[in-house]
Design a protein around this motif. Structure first.
Motif, PDB file in Angstrom:
ATOM      1  N   VAL A   1    -127.409  60.696 -17.022  1.00  0.00           N
ATOM      2  CA  VAL A   1    -126.667  59.467 -17.611  1.00  0.00           C
ATOM      3  C   VAL A   1    -125.272  59.605 -18.095  1.00  0.00           C
ATOM      4  CG1 VAL A   1    -127.015  57.572 -19.002  1.00  0.00           C
ATOM      5  CG2 VAL A   1    -128.901  58.317 -17.850  1.00  0.00           C
TER       6      VAL A   1
ATOM      7  N   TYR B   1    -132.363  64.615 -16.639  1.00  0.00           N
ATOM      8  CA  TYR B   1    -132.841  63.321 -17.139  1.00  0.00           C
ATOM      9  C   TYR B   1    -134.155  63.560 -17.551  1.00  0.00           C
ATOM     10  CZ  TYR B   1    -134.313  58.298 -17.525  1.00  0.00           C
ATOM     11  OH  TYR B   1    -134.921  57.270 -18.070  1.00  0.00           O
TER      12      TYR B   1
ATOM     13  N   ILE C   1    -132.973  56.054 -23.322  1.00  0.00           N
ATOM     14  CA  ILE C   1    -133.887  57.037 -22.774  1.00  0.00           C
ATOM     15  C   ILE C   1    -135.015  57.270 -23.920  1.00  0.00           C
ATOM     16  CG2 ILE C   1    -134.399  59.349 -21.691  1.00  0.00           C
ATOM     17  CD1 ILE C   1    -131.529  59.455 -21.017  1.00  0.00           C
TER      18      ILE C   1
END
Lengths: 225, 419
Positions: free
Chosen positions: B47, B228, B288
């Motif tokens: 990200v 991720y 996240i």
């Protein structure tokens, strides 16, 4: 006069009342003059020394050291006068445990902002003068009581003071070593034109001084010219 | 520093003890900093490495009806929202980004047990490791002879399945170009790009055939490292991603939108119009779920270590200053100013801190370099020099508070027999 106290009064609070430690004291000491102050405990001898050393500001009166009137001076100014014009020989040698005999003297130069390297010459001369040339790398715990007191004296002279204030220099020494120390002080007073004031209980050494003053209940009287 | 240095030499044992404490705390802080950065990298690098300024999330409501924080787990971008954002003036680039956890199956018998897009409903869009688990349960091949490696790669008889974060991007777009390490044509329909760690974990190379939730794809290349939620990333076309991840919601085209080149005023107006929440790329990792909790805990530990070090150093120099009161009184009586004595004492503390923290930081960096291959660890200026500098600054502050007691020492106590 190099050291002059005029009409000095020093008081301490003592519970509800006020204790007068110095009661209108006058004192003048000329260059090269060795003055002893004797008197019983609590008579005001240490207070006299503290005022002369600019460690205490008196309630009234004038204090002049090497021409500097310190009566109304602030702490920084008094510290400067003490550093540049006064040498103090403490009762206990009060040496710094981590410093060698030579470094005990060099720290005085460092405090004054003088190059330590240049000051080392004078420091070694002084150690020779107090007969400690071979002990310059010894730390306090490696020296005898008399040797520590001689380092104490040499340290007091490091910044070439005009006034030397000596607090009970023989109290921790035996009679013979005490006499040697006072004799050394007398010699240094003459050799360096010092105005020396020594507070002492040791009457046996008074024969080596020029003037004896007696302190009693905060008053100073002259015993012998 | 005249007396300070000689005190250090004279009281070697005491200062060595203090220096060792500083060294060990710095070593711990440096290791923790490197590990924190390493874990963060594995959590967010896909990200944070996006070539974008802002990320657009769909707005959601919390249980109490208030606006919920942006979340990759909950965000859904519809066709209409994407269209509206493409029309916002001043934005140079709007690209859809799909995020889903899943598994890549490879080998001669590549078959993840699911057939057709309808089974992809079991995959959860975005989210943390728990959603990867959900995807796994849907995609596992039933086998009694399977074994899973520590890297998340699972072998069954004749096939190999590896956990991956599936990122869908527009072929030919900036995100696809970044995914392919600068090659714009790598990500395309039917072609995926594996991040470096995924290629290593899965053993896949360019040209390999893989299956993801029943979709057959070809490995088009291996791109830079990107992770991720602690899972290596596989980049695919947004069309393939939609086929795989669409959750019974035909209107969902992506998880978020990635923007470039827009002013805050334009973003706010577009958010109001489209019912979205736009955050700067630097704030997007907080969306996240696993990152916020993990990073917060580690940063708290770091903070406590810094505070402990300042307190320990302060306590040591408090005791040391009390022990030195006699010497300080003598030096003051001899004419040393309070400023001179404070500088001397502070310099002493700084020397101890420099030596302790310097050696501790160097050992931490060395240990990190050795551990880098085995654990997620980032060895950088920020994880070595910065913690060392903070240790020195906080330690000096603690020491400064302790040595201020020098100002209260009365030189008069040097006179008489009171010492």
């Amino acid at each position: 006069m190099t050291l002059r106290l005029d009409d000095v009064v020093l008081t301490y609070p003592d519970g509800d009342r006020t204790l007068t430690a110095l009661d209108h004291v006058d004192l003048t000491v000329a260059p090269g003059e060795f003055t002893a102050v004797v008197g019983p405990s609590g008579s005001g001898k240490s207070s006299l020394l503290a005022v002369a050393a600019t460690l205490i500001t008196p309630a009234s009166g004038q204090v002049s050291v090497a021409g500097h009137d310190v009566s109304g001076a602030g702490q920084a100014a008094r510290t400067r006068v003490r550093r540049d014009h006064i040498g103090i020989v403490f009762q206990q040698s009060n040496l710094i445990a981590s410093l060698t005999a030579l470094e005990q003297l060099l720290v005085m130069a460092h405090i004054s902002g003088r190059p330590v390297g240049e000051a080392a010459v004078r420091a070694r001369e002084l150690l020779v003068a107090v007969d400690l040339a071979d002990k310059e790398h010894k730390r306090p715990h490696q020296l005898s009581g008399g040797e520590r007191q001689r380092v104490n004296i040499a340290r007091a002279l490091m910044n070439e003071p005009e006034v030397l204030l000596v607090d009970e220099p023989t109290s921790a020494l035996d009679h013979r070593r005490g006499e040697q120390v006072v004799s050394l002080l007398a010699k240094l007073t003459k050799d360096n034109s010092l105005a020396t004031v020594m507070v002492t209980h040791d009457l046996a050494t008074l024969g080596m001084v020029d003037t004896v003053l007696t302190m009693s209940d905060g008053r100073l009287t002259r015993d012998r010219p | 520093m005249f007396v300070a240095l000689r005190d250090l030499r004279f009281a070697k044992g005491r200062f060595a003890l203090m220096g060792a404490v500083v060294l060990l705390i710095t070593l711990l802080v440096t290791m923790l900093s490197g590990l924190t950065a390493g874990l963060a990298r594995e959590n967010i690098s896909a990200v944070s490495g996006l070539p974008s300024d802002h990320i657009v999330f769909s707005a959601a409501e919390g249980p109490d009806g208030a606006a919920a924080k942006p979340s990759f787990s909950d965000s859904r971008i519809s066709e209409r929202t994407w269209r509206e954002w493409k029309e916002v003036k001043g934005i140079s680039s709007v690209e859809p980004l799909g995020v889903t956890m899943g598994r890549i199956t490879s080998g001669p018998d590549a078959d993840d047990g699911t057939e057709g897009p309808e089974t992809a409903d079991a995959a959860t869009t975005a989210g943390g490791p728990e959603s990867a688990g959900a995807a796994t349960s849907a995609g596992d091949t039933a086998s009694t002879s399977e074994a899973e490696s520590t890297s998340g790669s699972r072998s069954t008889s004749g096939s190999r399945s590896t956990a991956a974060a599936l990122f869908g991007v527009e072929p030919g777009g900036d995100l696809a170009r970044a995914a392919g390490g600068g090659s714009a044509g790598a990500v395309d329909t039917g072609r995926i790009v594996l991040s470096a760690a995924l290629a290593e974990d899965s053993g896949l190379t360019t040209g390999a055939k893989v299956r993801i939730f029943g979709r057959d794809l070809t490995v088009a290349g291996v791109g830079p490292a990107a992770s991720y939620s602690h899972t290596p990333v596989a980049w695919m076309s947004i069309g393939d991603w939609q086929w795989i991840a669409r959750q019974g919601d035909a209107d969902t085209v992506a998880t978020v939108l990635a923007l470039r080149g827009a002013g805050d005023a334009a973003l706010a107006a577009a958010d109001r119009r489209s019912g979205t929440v736009t955050v700067p790329l630097s704030d997007a990792p907080a969306a996240i779920g696993s990152f916020s909790s993990e990073n917060g805990s580690l940063q708290l530990m770091r903070g406590f270590l810094f505070a402990i070090s300042a307190l320990v150093i302060g306590a040591f120099f408090t005791v040391w200053t009390i022990q030195r009161r006699g010497d300080v009184a003598v030096l003051k009586a001899l004419g040393a100013s309070t400023g001179y004595l404070l500088r001397d004492a502070l310099a002493q503390a700084v020397v101890v801190l420099l030596l302790g923290a310097g050696v501790g930081g160097a050992l931490g960096a060395g240990a990190g370099a050795l551990a880098e291959d085995a654990v997620p660890f980032v060895l950088s200026f920020a994880t070595t020099a910065v913690p060392v500098a903070v240790m020195i600054l906080l330690g000096a502050a603690g020491a400064a508070l302790a040595i201020r007691k020098i100002t209260s020492v009365d030189p008069l106590t040097a006179l008489g027999a009171s010492r």
